[in-house]
Structures are given as structure tokens and as C-alpha cells.
Design a protein around this motif. Structure first.
Motif, PDB file in Angstrom:
ATOM      1  N   ILE A 133       0.853  -1.204   0.000  1.00 52.11           N
ATOM      2  CA  ILE A 133       0.000   0.000   0.000  1.00 52.11           C
ATOM      3  C   ILE A 133       0.882   1.245   0.000  1.00 52.11           C
ATOM      4  O   ILE A 133       0.666   2.175  -0.784  1.00 52.11           O
ATOM      5  CB  ILE A 133      -0.956  -0.008   1.212  1.00 52.11           C
ATOM      6  CG1 ILE A 133      -1.924  -1.194   1.135  1.00 52.11           C
ATOM      7  CG2 ILE A 133      -1.717   1.329   1.317  1.00 52.11           C
ATOM      8  CD1 ILE A 133      -2.858  -1.186  -0.064  1.00 52.11           C
ATOM      9  N   LEU A 134       1.899   1.254   0.871  1.00 50.82           N
ATOM     10  CA  LEU A 134       2.789   2.420   0.891  1.00 50.82           C
ATOM     11  C   LEU A 134       3.453   2.569  -0.480  1.00 50.82           C
ATOM     12  O   LEU A 134       3.569   3.684  -1.006  1.00 50.82           O
ATOM     13  CB  LEU A 134       3.837   2.261   2.007  1.00 50.82           C
ATOM     14  CG  LEU A 134       4.810   3.428   2.137  1.00 50.82           C
ATOM     15  CD1 LEU A 134       4.080   4.747   2.375  1.00 50.82           C
ATOM     16  CD2 LEU A 134       5.817   3.172   3.260  1.00 50.82           C
ATOM     17  N   GLY A 135       3.851   1.454  -1.058  1.00 50.84           N
ATOM     18  CA  GLY A 135       4.511   1.480  -2.376  1.00 50.84           C
ATOM     19  C   GLY A 135       3.622   2.129  -3.423  1.00 50.84           C
ATOM     20  O   GLY A 135       4.087   2.938  -4.230  1.00 50.84           O
ATOM     21  N   LEU A 136       2.339   1.803  -3.416  1.00 51.51           N
ATOM     22  CA  LEU A 136       1.460   2.374  -4.455  1.00 51.51           C
ATOM     23  C   LEU A 136       1.274   3.878  -4.246  1.00 51.51           C
ATOM     24  O   LEU A 136       1.228   4.646  -5.216  1.00 51.51           O
ATOM     25  CB  LEU A 136       0.132   1.607  -4.562  1.00 51.51           C
ATOM     26  CG  LEU A 136      -1.051   1.823  -3.635  1.00 51.51           C
ATOM     27  CD1 LEU A 136      -1.845   3.051  -3.983  1.00 51.51           C
ATOM     28  CD2 LEU A 136      -1.942   0.608  -3.680  1.00 51.51           C
ATOM     29  N   LEU A 137       1.208   4.294  -2.981  1.00 49.78           N
ATOM     30  CA  LEU A 137       1.047   5.735  -2.707  1.00 49.78           C
ATOM     31  C   LEU A 137       2.304   6.491  -3.145  1.00 49.78           C
ATOM     32  O   LEU A 137       2.225   7.552  -3.773  1.00 49.78           O
ATOM     33  CB  LEU A 137       0.786   5.969  -1.213  1.00 49.78           C
ATOM     34  CG  LEU A 137      -0.496   5.352  -0.646  1.00 49.78           C
ATOM     35  CD1 LEU A 137      -0.484   5.394   0.882  1.00 49.78           C
ATOM     36  CD2 LEU A 137      -1.739   6.079  -1.168  1.00 49.78           C
TER      37      LEU A 137
END
Ligand code: FDA
Length: 392
Positions: free
Chosen positions: A110-114
Motif C-alpha cells: 500500500i505504501l509502495g502504491l502511494l
């Protein structure tokens, strides 16, 4: 002196969402954070698998002194919008229970996509950057920061709440709010385990690690979930949920037999198995250890036929309406959220802009909006971040 259209303070869930959403509109966006890495709470969340939203998100899943406030932002950016974003980045996920969506792999997905959205939209992300002063100037705000002075048209406060100070939480957002004339409602730890110090402590310690299905209730709110005994008291989802509604000194009530009407069940068992011991029966519902302890400490375990109807009613009352008064909570050290915060009556529910100081925005947990357990707090961060990004 640097200039940016929008300066966002706090690179957590709300700040990251706001940053790329505003940059996608063509605004220049600088996102600063005093921590060395962005999104630390995202990484910690959901036991490392980030419960990133809830399929059944409704305004009624949120606590606030102003319950209507969250409606507009939640309607503008829904759980389905975030699920679509997750799909766009091919992040694998599953529903664990009750609409709670978790990553199959790690929270870093999730952090990666943000971060990837921020990079694509050319957000200027600067970590290890702290703010010394903020001044209102003609057409915006001027900040003195550890990276030098920065001027912006819109200033977005996304510094979150007070929970888990070791992850970078501070009361900074509340100080900014006060500086610009906002009320900050009293804050306290929410979604937090209870500590027990009275005679029940021994039971909790003995049963530490044992989990049981229950309905926990407090102040008219009930949650059917698991309860977990810990060596310091009570935790587990049912307890975390009611902790947000609890005030010091109040009792909580626990129904340990949510599948049954306790009195009817005990009578049926007595009729069907008069020679079975109470602890044997309880051992079919709870773990053996818990059944033995309850039978020893709460009731005298005997063959069922030896209990009078009045005693059976007493047993039922104890199992279905276990009332206890927690000594306190584990506090911000382990709380998942901070209740209270910037009073939403002084913030536009549509734009998230301050009604006191034009060009100043508040998003995410710094506001007096807190979700139930189950992915609702991230959905609030996404929705409020997105809403502010459309106007800042
Ligand atoms: P958030 O706290 O995410 O970000 C604030 C940022 O501001 C941080 O990066 C911080 O370093 C920065 N900051 C603070 N003070 C600053 C200052 N003075 N100067 C510069 N920067 C500053 N929710 C959910 O929906 N599902 C879940 O699975 C979980 N799990 C979970 C586990 C644990 C252990 C915790 C503590 C919390 C959760 N939550 C959760 C709650 C969720 O993490 C929380 O509601 C959101 O992260 C709030 O997002 P914000 O962006 O508002 O604040």
C-alpha cells in the motif's frame, strides 16, 4: 525562499493521498515530514498486512462530536475508489472478515502504491524536515523549516494524532490549529487495550493469550468480535472497539455466550446432561483452561443436576452479562487512534478548509473524526486527503 502551490505537513496516509491527488490536478506540491521515512503507520498497520479499507464503510462507523462532518468526503472518495487504485497497482488483497480488506502480502504494497503515485505526479517529498514557525502572509503562508523558508498558497496539516509517539506522532497539528484560532477538542486514546488491576488481574494473567468470541458493550455500543486476555488486562478487536466509547471509571459488559441465550442453554444442558459437570460443559464452549478457571473462580463446579433454577439464572447472568471496570487503558503507547482533535465545526466538510484561516486545511486523524476498528481510519485518511486535494 522556495515557493509551492501546496505545502502538506505529514507524509502519512492522508498526506500522501492528498499530495498526489492535488499534483494530478496540476498543482505544485511539496510534502514534508520530520520522520526519516514516510507512512510508518501504514507499514505497522493490520499486523503488517494493512487493513486498508472496509467494504461496508458508512458515516455511522465514525465517532465525532459532529457526526455529519465525515459524510461529504466519504461520499466523494469511497472505499470502491481506493479498491480501484489498489487494483490498478495489482496489489493482491482479501477480505478477512466483516468487510475488512487486507493485503495478501505486506503493508508495504500500500505504501509502495502511494509513493509510486506521488513520484509519477512529481510530488516533492522531503523527509527529515521539521517546521519551526508558520506565518500567514499575503496570498498564503510562509514557514520556517529545517530545509529553509517555504511559501505556499495552501497549507495542509496532515500530522495525525498522538498515538504511537515512537512512530513520529506529535501534537503539532493541534498547535497549528490553536495558532489559527481553532478549538481543539480533548484528546484521548482510542482502539486501545484495557488494563485490569483488581482481583480480575490474576484471571487475565492466567488466561493470557486466550481468545474468545464475545459481545462487548459500553455506553450503548455493542461489538461481536474476539476478546483476548493479556497479562495486563483485556485486548482483542471487541475490546478495542468498546474502548473508544469508554470513559474512566465506567463498566463494560461482556457476553461470553453470544451464540446462545445463556439461561435457556444452561437449562437445556441440565435437562439433557444432568450428570455432566459445569466445567465439562463450559469446556465445550471455551478452552479447557478457561472453563476450569471460570468454574473454579466464578462458580463452584458441580454436576448440572445439583444447580437450583435460581443458581442457573445466576450462572447465566454471570456468563452473559459479565460486568467489569477496567483500571485504565494502555494509552497512546499502543492506541490505534486518537479520539477528539481539531473541532470539525470550524472546518468545511466539503473542502476540509479552515473556516478561520483561508488556505489552511486539516485532513486525516488530526481532525475530530475517528473510525471503528476495521479499515475505517485509513478510509477516512484517503477520503479527507482526496477531498482537500480538489480544493487546495
Ligand atoms: P499518520 O499518523 O499516518 O501520519 C502523520 C504523519 O505526520 C507521520 O508521518 C508523522 O511523522 C508526521 N508528523 C507528525 N508530527 C509532525 C511534525 N511536527 N512535523 C512534521 N511531520 C510530522 N487504520 C486502519 O484503517 N487499518 C489498520 O489496519 C490500522 N492499523 C493500525 C495499526 C497501528 C499500530 C496504529 C498505530 C494505527 C493503525 N490504524 C489503522 C490507524 C491508522 O494508521 C491512522 O488512522 C492513519 O495512519 C491516520 O493517517 P494520518 O495521515 O492522519 O496520520
Amino acid at each position: 525562499m522556495r515557493f509551492t502551490d501546496i505545502l502538506i505537513i505529514g507524509a502519512g496516509a492522508a498526506g500522501l493521498m492528498c499530495a498526489f491527488s492535488a499534483a494530478q490536478r496540476g498543482r505544485s506540491v511539496m510534502l514534508i515530514d520530520h520522520a526519516n521515512k514516510p507512512g510508518k503507520k501504514i507499514l505497522m498497520s493490520g499486523g503488517g498486512r494493512c487493513n486498508f479499507t472496509n467494504m461496508y464503510t458508512e458515516p455511522s462507523n465514525f465517532l465525532s462530536q459532529n457526526p455529519h462532518f465525515c459524510k461529504s468526503a466519504l461520499a466523494r472518495y469511497t472505499q470502491w475508489d481506493f479498491i480501484e487504485l489498489v487494483g490498478k497497482h495489482a496489489v493482491a488483497y482479501h477480505e478477512k472478515k466483516l468487510g475488512q480488506l487486507f493485503c495478501d502480502n505486506k503493508s508495504s504494497d500500500i505504501l509502495g502504491l502511494l509513493l509510486s503515485e506521488c513520484e509519477q505526479a512529481k510530488v516533492d517529498l522531503r523527509m527529515d524536515t521539521s517546521v519551526q514557525t508558520i506565518a500567514k502572509v499575503e496570498g498564503g503562508y510562509c514557514l520556517q523549516t529545517s530545509a529553509g523558508p517555504i511559501t505556499c498558497q495552501s497549507l495542509v496539516i496532515a500530522t495525525g494524532g498522538l498515538s504511537i509517539p515512537t512512530l513520529g506522532a506529535t501534537g503539532f497539528g493541534y498547535e497549528v490549529a490553536r495558532q489559527f484560532g481553532h478549538q481543539v477538542l480533548p484528546t484521548r486514546a482510542g482502539l486501545v487495550p484495557f488494563t485490569i488491576t483488581d482481583q480480575l488481574k490474576a484471571l487475565c494473567t492466567e488466561l493470557s493469550g486466550t481468545s474468545v468470541d464475545c459481545v462487548a458493550s459500553c455506553n450503548g455500543q455493542s461489538f461481536r468480535e474476539n476478546l483476548l486476555f493479556t497479562h495486563r488486562g483485556l485486548s482483542g478487536p471487541a475490546i478495542l472497539q468498546v474502548s473508544s466509547f469508554w470513559q474512566p471509571g465506567e463498566a463494560i459488559e461482556i457476553n461470553l455466550l453470544p451464540e446462545h441465550d445463556a439461561a435457556t442453554w444452561l437449562r437445556e444442558q441440565q435437562a439433557e446432561r444432568p450428570n455432566s459437570e459445569l466445567k465439562t460443559l463450559l469446556g465445550e464452549v471455551f478452552t479447557k483452561k478457561m472453563a476450569n478457571l471460570l468454574a473454579e473462580q466464578w462458580f463452584e463446579s458441580r454436576p448440572m443436576k445439583q444447580y437450583t433454577p435460581a443458581q442457573l439464572d445466576e450462572l447465566a447472568e454471570r456468563l452473559a452479562h459479565w460486568r467489569l471496570v477496567p483500571a485504565g487503558t494502555e494509552g497512546y503507547r499502543t492506541a490505534e487512534v486518537t479520539l477528539g482533535g481539531v473541532d470539525t465545526r470550524e472546518v468545511s466538510s466539503k473542502t476540509l478548509e479552515s473556516l478561520k484561516s483561508p488556505g489552511l486545511y486539516f485532513i486525516g486523524e488530526v481532525l475530530d473524526v475517528s473510525g471503528h476498528l476495521g479499515g475505517f481510519n485509513f478510509q477516512w485518511a484517503w477520503a479527507s486527503g482526496y477531498a482537500a486535494a480538489q480544493f487546495a
